[in-house]
Scaffold this active site. Structure first.
Site, short mmCIF file in Angstrom:
data_model
loop_
_atom_site.label_atom_id
_atom_site.label_comp_id
_atom_site.label_asym_id
_atom_site.label_seq_id
_atom_site.Cartn_x
_atom_site.Cartn_y
_atom_site.Cartn_z
N TYR A 256 2.00 6.75 -1.04
CA TYR A 256 1.79 8.10 -1.53
C TYR A 256 2.45 9.12 -0.60
O TYR A 256 2.64 10.28 -1.00
CB TYR A 256 0.30 8.44 -1.63
N HIS B 215 -1.80 -3.12 -1.55
CA HIS B 215 -1.52 -2.27 -2.71
C HIS B 215 -1.28 -3.09 -3.98
O HIS B 215 -1.70 -2.69 -5.06
CB HIS B 215 -0.30 -1.39 -2.42
#
Length: 253
Positions: free
Chosen positions: A37, A93
């Site tokens: 991010y 992730h």
């Protein structure tokens, strides 16, 4: 771990600082970020500057597959960027080469007190069946794409049977599909019955099945998304939402 929180995907710079600050000010205590991010530093700063005691805020971040081969250094990098003393939950992730070895590095960081819990994201039945026998610490949580059009009807019970919590990302559709989901007539009817918004209906449905992390940069939406405890869905309404399932994923994970 709080049941409802703020996802920070796509929030960067001052927008991220303002969004996390607004969430914490409105009572949200779960903040979700990730290396990919690009905002771990902003999330950490917002938490530090919020005035909320550190121990009251639950912060999640994630290692990306590109980091798996150097997981120990990546963990240290996340700790340094966020500057919060420790990370409450770190996830892989999504699956990738070296994921078991990266998870083992997280296990060691857990033992050292640098992480408080560890888990996975975007792991489904086949991936979990292959992965779990190869690690020592059971994942505390698995975070997957879950919304009324993609309900993971078989995956959620499988994960719960492992004694592991489930968390929903993209609970409101995501990747350009929000408008369709937020205008669904079944959801609109249920929302009208309870005099609440469609997002509140979806998030309450998600909470009935696990944990949820909606994302927003709008302070009013952040506050609305956290106001979920003044109504409840009936069994019939839950069944009507279950019937909306299309197994329609909006991301490739």
């Amino acid at each position: 771990m709080p049941a409802n929180g703020l996802g920070t995907y796509s929030l960067t710079g001052q927008v991220c600082l303002d969004s996390v600050g607004a969430a914490l000010a409105s009572g949200v205590r779960l903040i979700d970020t990730a290396y990919m991010y690009g905002n771990e530093a902003e999330v950490g700063r917002a938490v530090r500057e919020s005035g909320v005691p550190r121990e009251e805020v639950f912060v999640t971040t994630k290692l990306y597959p590109s980091q798996f081969s150097g997981a120990e250094a990546a963990i240290e990098e996340a700790l340094e960027k966020m500057d919060l003393g420790y990370i409450d939950l770190m996830l892989l992730h999504h699956p990738g080469a070296g994921d078991v070895e990266a998870y083992c590095a997280m296990e060691r960081a857990l033992t050292a007190g640098k992480l408080r819990a560890i888990g996975l994201s975007c792991y489904y039945v086949d991936e979990l069946t292959a992965f779990l026998p190869r690690v020592s610490v059971k994942p505390a949580l698995v975070q997957n794409e879950i919304h009324p059009y993609c309900q993971d009807a078989e995956v959620v019970p499988f994960i719960h049977d492992q004694g592991t919590a489930v968390q929903a990302w993209y609970p409101l559709g995501g990747r350009g599909h929000n408008d369709e989901l937020l205008s669904d007539p079944v959801l609109a009817s249920i929302a009208q019955t309870h005099v609440v918004s469609i997002p509140q209906v979806i998030l309450w449905w998600a909470l009935q099945r696990g944990v949820v992390i909606p994302g927003s940069s709008n302070p009013a939406h952040i506050e609305e998304d956290d106001r979920l405890y003044h109504f409840a869905l009936t069994e019939e309404e839950m069944a009507a939402i279950a019937a909306l399932n299309r197994n329609e994923k909006h991301d490739w994970y």
